[in-house]
Design a protein around this motif. Structure first.
Motif, PDB file in Angstrom:
ATOM      1  N   HIS A 269      21.605 -74.127 -27.747  1.00 25.37           N
ATOM      2  CA  HIS A 269      20.504 -74.141 -26.303  1.00 25.37           C
ATOM      3  C   HIS A 269      19.338 -74.053 -27.023  1.00 25.37           C
ATOM      4  N   ALA A 270      18.892 -73.082 -28.359  1.00 26.06           N
ATOM      5  CA  ALA A 270      17.719 -73.114 -28.556  1.00 26.06           C
ATOM      6  C   ALA A 270      16.820 -74.315 -29.309  1.00 26.06           C
ATOM      7  N   VAL A 271      17.899 -74.779 -30.206  1.00 29.98           N
ATOM      8  CA  VAL A 271      17.236 -75.909 -30.917  1.00 29.98           C
ATOM      9  C   VAL A 271      17.590 -77.753 -29.864  1.00 29.98           C
ATOM     10  N   VAL A 272      17.817 -76.889 -28.716  1.00 31.90           N
ATOM     11  CA  VAL A 272      17.835 -78.409 -27.292  1.00 31.90           C
ATOM     12  C   VAL A 272      16.178 -77.799 -26.766  1.00 31.90           C
TER      13      VAL A 272
ATOM     14  N   TRP B 262      18.442 -72.259 -36.805  1.00 35.15           N
ATOM     15  CA  TRP B 262      19.813 -71.152 -35.676  1.00 35.15           C
ATOM     16  C   TRP B 262      21.029 -71.316 -36.249  1.00 35.15           C
ATOM     17  N   HIS B 263      21.518 -71.667 -37.296  1.00 35.41           N
ATOM     18  CA  HIS B 263      22.786 -72.169 -37.747  1.00 35.41           C
ATOM     19  C   HIS B 263      23.723 -72.931 -37.345  1.00 35.41           C
ATOM     20  N   VAL B 264      23.567 -73.671 -36.122  1.00 32.56           N
ATOM     21  CA  VAL B 264      24.330 -74.652 -36.095  1.00 32.56           C
ATOM     22  C   VAL B 264      24.120 -76.168 -36.343  1.00 32.56           C
ATOM     23  N   GLN B 265      25.909 -76.697 -36.538  1.00 30.85           N
ATOM     24  CA  GLN B 265      25.836 -78.027 -36.900  1.00 30.85           C
ATOM     25  C   GLN B 265      25.007 -79.181 -36.078  1.00 30.85           C
TER      26      GLN B 265
ATOM     27  N   ASP C 173      13.372 -65.097 -27.809  1.00 32.12           N
ATOM     28  CA  ASP C 173      13.897 -64.835 -29.050  1.00 32.12           C
ATOM     29  C   ASP C 173      14.320 -66.484 -29.449  1.00 32.12           C
ATOM     30  N   LEU C 174      15.248 -67.162 -28.043  1.00 30.67           N
ATOM     31  CA  LEU C 174      15.268 -67.980 -28.400  1.00 30.67           C
ATOM     32  C   LEU C 174      13.880 -69.409 -28.208  1.00 30.67           C
ATOM     33  N   GLU C 175      12.732 -69.086 -28.025  1.00 31.40           N
ATOM     34  CA  GLU C 175      12.090 -69.455 -28.376  1.00 31.40           C
ATOM     35  C   GLU C 175      12.895 -70.955 -26.990  1.00 31.40           C
ATOM     36  N   ILE C 176      12.044 -70.324 -26.021  1.00 25.72           N
ATOM     37  CA  ILE C 176      12.268 -71.538 -25.178  1.00 25.72           C
ATOM     38  C   ILE C 176      10.472 -70.689 -23.922  1.00 25.72           C
ATOM     39  N   PRO C 177       9.864 -72.478 -23.670  1.00 26.01           N
ATOM     40  CA  PRO C 177       8.799 -71.858 -23.031  1.00 26.01           C
ATOM     41  C   PRO C 177       9.527 -71.895 -21.939  1.00 26.01           C
TER      42      PRO C 177
END
Ligand SMILES: [Zn+2]
Length: 865
Positions: free
Chosen positions: A540-543, A591-594, A635-639
């Motif tokens: 979700h953070a990546v998105v 974020w350590h996701v593939q 923390d998840l850098e969500i605006p």
């Protein structure tokens, strides 16, 4: 020439003691006596005074142990004899050796205890409005370095190293002082601030001592369990004004079961000595054994118990920050008027001032220095003994280990949990080979937390399920509520698979110093699409980060089966573009996701994500849940944009159009009356916490009727309104949602569930449930059981998560399972073009319950219909 030099040197040497003897008393530095009425030293002054004493005394050294959330240095004074000061490293090495008791005989330990020095840690004013201790610390430091103590300070400091933190919440200390000074002499003097006294946490900063979300917690934890390892730790607080003057331990029932009995005796020893010294000096109104339990609540001082450190709490009766109060004797409750064994000398009532608090705190702090001195060898040896037994003795029926398998729904979150354990001083191992434990196969790479370790009480308390004892006021009567949490099991909160292993097993293990996150392979640049698994919070953070770059992203309605992966329903499909290629490689590493490759998305049923603009409401009532929600988003850098009351109101004749600026509006857990009117209804359980009278007019009120109307228009126009826990009341009260709270008028004897982890059945094929497992643990804390009904008109509802028929409790305490069973916990209500997402549990509880974050994240990412 030479001769003069020698003479000069001799002269300096002669003069040196008198130079050093001239330490500046705090009142000379401040221009007022410490704790004088209506006078406060702010953090800057405290820092400056500590630095001054450091320069003026060889017995004090000020260290910087970290930085606060807002960037202030966190200071810690080391106070001990000059000789000890030169060998601090040697003494901390001795304590570390005593902790890791493996291969250390009792004789060796005795010898080390003789050579070593007792370490006493004093932490002050964690709750920033409980400000007296931050003032007291200056005088305490001065008395210790100048030897103005009721005991021989010279001798005591040769055996004791005092670590003194004047405040472990410097940002908050400064905020409270600034607010107080601004209004002193006005009718708002001594009133509450309209915002939290920490950037994120407010009063809840004392519930962060296993999660380490806050920079302040991390800095102090490093001192406590990594660098200095005190044998005694006191955290000095304040409580309400009209009860006892002071609480000191022993604590009341129940005890957390994993703590060593010797530890509780140590707590009682120190507590009794403090009470004795206070009584001796004529301080009345000291109580023990009431209000504060031996059940761990994740607080600062009690986390020390679980580390074989004597953890103590002092709670002084408060004044109005620095403003004295008069308590009429008739205002004292009966239980604090009568003499009792745990309260032998009631306080008669009268004036109560900041200086009174300072005086009690000075006495109890000095008492601890003396106790540490008198029992130095014993304290060090018993610390060894408790750690040794934690390593060597496994009590009947207790687990051998916990295993965290590599196969996880959300692997990065599992690693984060292990990282948190290591930060708390837990030994974590990784298996170098396959093994079988309790009949189950675990491949190499699985993580093992052996219970045989110095901090076993802590490791076990975090990983096992809590069973809170069924405590009643009388047999069959109403429950005796715990002070705070009844359950907290970390893997359940974080949605991490963690198996309890009861039988011993052997396998090759490697101890981890840090948790290594796996290397993520770079995304294939030629792939037309990428898939990010919805089960990972980090996806979700990546998105969100990709959407800032205007990427084209969809959510798949069904699971996606790729060449070498399976992604759950709701997984993100990202269309490749130059913009995506610019951001994605760094994001997956961070974020350590593939990011899996996908050749063709045409056959996949999906909905497009729009770049939702998020608003988060912040009342002027220092709502902690709002702070934690902000923490999670940051923390998840969500605006997001913080919304205040004024943002819900139009200007002049123009109504506000929320939909113009926002797609999602979130209300953190807060009573509906507080949101609407800025004060609770008189019948609300929150009414007693409300001290509204002292609020300057610009902070009065709530979003008002006007705001409610604006929200209605927002939802009708396609907005997503998210109500967390208590805030669901806003939807029940003001909207015709086809649902109500089944717990609204239920008595405590029928239903009682203090903060505990309950089981949820989740529909993970629906947008708000995407990425969740079918069964999850959820934090229930003054939460809801939502009863939906058949809707009418332009309303509809979709139950996303509900409590099962039975076996609802996972960890903690639950009475009246029937009342809650089969009710909903999370509901997606649709109305006209928009939605109201009712999240009746604490899905982002204190930024701890990572396992249910997705309910909130999914709401923020609600796709186009
Ligand atoms: Zn407190």
């Amino acid at each position: 020439m030479k001769k003069t030099k020698i003479l000069l040197a001799a002269l300096i040497l002669l003069l040196l003691p008198s130079f050093l003897a001239s330490q500046t008393p705090p009142e000379d530095f401040l221009g007022h006596k410490v704790g004088a009425d209506r006078k406060l030293a702010d953090y800057g002054q405290i820092q400056e005074y500590f630095a001054k004493l450091d320069a003026e005394s060889e017995k004090m050294k000020v260290l910087t142990i970290g930085e606060t959330t807002l960037g202030k240095p966190m200071i810690l004074a080391v106070i001990t004899s000059e000789e000890n000061m030169a060998s601090l490293e040697k003494y901390t090495q001795i304590t570390k050796r005593l902790r890791d008791a493996r291969g250390l005989t009792p004789q060796d330990a005795k010898e080390l205890a003789k050579q070593g020095k007792a370490v006493l840690m004093i932490t002050c004013s964690l709750h920033a409005t409980e400000i007296a201790a931050s003032q007291m610390a200056m005088e305490l430091a001065y008395l210790l370095v100048t030897g103005q103590t009721p005991f021989d300070a010279e001798k005591a400091l040769s055996d004791v190293i005092v670590l003194l933190s004047p405040t472990i919440n410097p940002d908050g200390q400064q905020m409270v002082t600034d607010w107080y000074r601004k209004y002193v002499g006005t009718k708002y003097e001594g009133g509450s601030m309209p915002w939290l006294y920490h950037h994120y946490a407010g009063h809840d900063n004392n519930r962060d001592w296993f999660m380490f979300n806050l920079k302040e917690t991390r800095a102090v934890t490093k001192v406590l369990y990594h660098d200095w390892i005190p044998q005694i730790h006191i955290d000095e607080h304040q409580m309400g004004s009209t009860g006892a003057r002071l609480f000191v331990p022993p604590f009341m029932d129940p005890p957390v079961p994993t703590v060593h009995p010797l530890l509780w005796r140590g707590v009682a020893l120190c507590g009794t000595n403090m009470a004795y010294d206070l009584q001796k000096n004529g301080f009345s109104g000291v109580v023990h054994g009431r209000s504060y339990t031996g059940w761990w609540i994740g607080a600062c001082d009690d986390t020390s118990w679980l580390h074989n450190t004597i953890g103590l709490l002092s709670e002084m009766a408060s004044v109005r920050v620095a403003t004295p109060i008069y308590i009429d004797p008739t205002e004292l409750p009966q239980s604090y008027v009568e003499k009792r064994m745990e309260f032998p000398d009631p306080w008669p009532g009268g004036w109560w001032r900041l200086r009174d608090i300072v005086d009690y705190e000075l006495t109890l702090s000095l008492s601890l220095v003396e106790t540490a001195y008198q029992h130095k060898e014993d304290l060090l040896f018993n610390f060894y003994k408790m750690c040794k037994e934690a390593i060597e003795i496994r009590p009947e029926g207790q687990p051998f280990a916990f295993v965290v398998p590599q196969k996880q729904l959300d692997y990065p979150t599992a690693l984060r949990m292990l990282d948190i354990l290591i930060m708390g001083g837990v030994e974590v191992h990784q298996a170098k080979e396959d093994f079988i434990a309790d009949g189950k196969f675990y491949p190499a790479g699985s993580f093992v937390v052996l219970m045989s370790q110095p901090y076993r009480p802590y490791a076990q308390a975090l990983l096992e399920k809590q069973e809170y004892p069924d405590m009643r006021q009388y047999p069959g009567g109403p429950p005796v509520p715990p002070y705070d949490n009844a359950g907290w099991t970390l893997p359940l909160q974080m949605g991490v698979t963690c198996d309890r292993i009861d039988h011993s097993f052997q396998t090759a293990l490697e101890k981890l110093e840090t948790v290594e996150f796996p290397q993520i392979s770079a995304p294939d640049e030629s792939a037309p699409y990428y898939v990010l698994d919805s089960r990972h919070n980090a996806s979700h953070a990546v998105v969100f980060a990709l959407m800032k770059g205007n990427a084209e992203i969809y959510r798949s309605h069904n699971p996606i089966e790729g060449d070498r992966y399976n992604a759950a329903a709701g997984s993100f499909i990202v269309k490749n573009s130059a913009g995506v290629l610019k951001l994605l490689p760094a994001l997956v590493q961070k974020w350590h996701v593939q990011a899996y490759s996908l050749d063709d998305a045409s056959g996949i049923e999906k909905s497009r994500l729009t770049n939702n603009r998020v608003g988060l409401y912040q009342s002027w009532r220092s709502n902690m849940d709002e702070g934690w929600t902000r923490y999670v988003l940051d923390d998840l850098e969500i605006p997001y944009t913080t919304l205040h009351n004024k943002d819900f109101k139009g200007e002049k004749d123009k109504k506000v159009d929320l939909k113009e600026s926002y797609d999602v509006i979130v209300f953190a857990s807060e009573d509906a009356d507080m949101i609407i009117n800025g004060k609770p209804s008189p019948s609300s359980p929150y009414a007693r916490y409300f001290r509204g009278a002292n609020i300057p007019p610009e902070y009065e009120g709530g979003i008002g009727k006007e705001g409610v109307e604006a929200l209605k228009a927002f939802v009708e126009g396609g907005g997503i309104l998210v109500t967390l826990n208590d805030a669901c009341g806003l939807a029940f009260k003001e909207f015709d949602v086809p649902a109500q709270n089944a717990l609204e008028r239920v008595s405590r004897t029928e239903f009682f569930c203090p903060t505990s982890i309950l089981r949820l059945k989740v529909d993970n094929q629906t947008p708000i449930g995407y990425g969740m497992p079918k069964e999850a643990g959820a934090m229930f804390s003054r939460s809801l059981a939502i009863r939906t009904r058949v809707p009418s008109g332009e309303w509809d509802r979709k139950v996303v998560a509900s409590y099962p028929e039975e076996d609802v409790l996972m960890s903690g305490w639950l009475l009246g399972e029937d009342v809650i069973a089969r009710n909903a916990a999370v509901v997606d209500v649709s109305h006209k073009k928009g939605h109201i997402i009712l999240i009746g549990i604490r899905c982002q509880h204190r930024a701890q319950s990572h396992g249910t974050y997705k309910f909130l994240l999914n709401a923020l990412l609600y796709p186009e219909n």
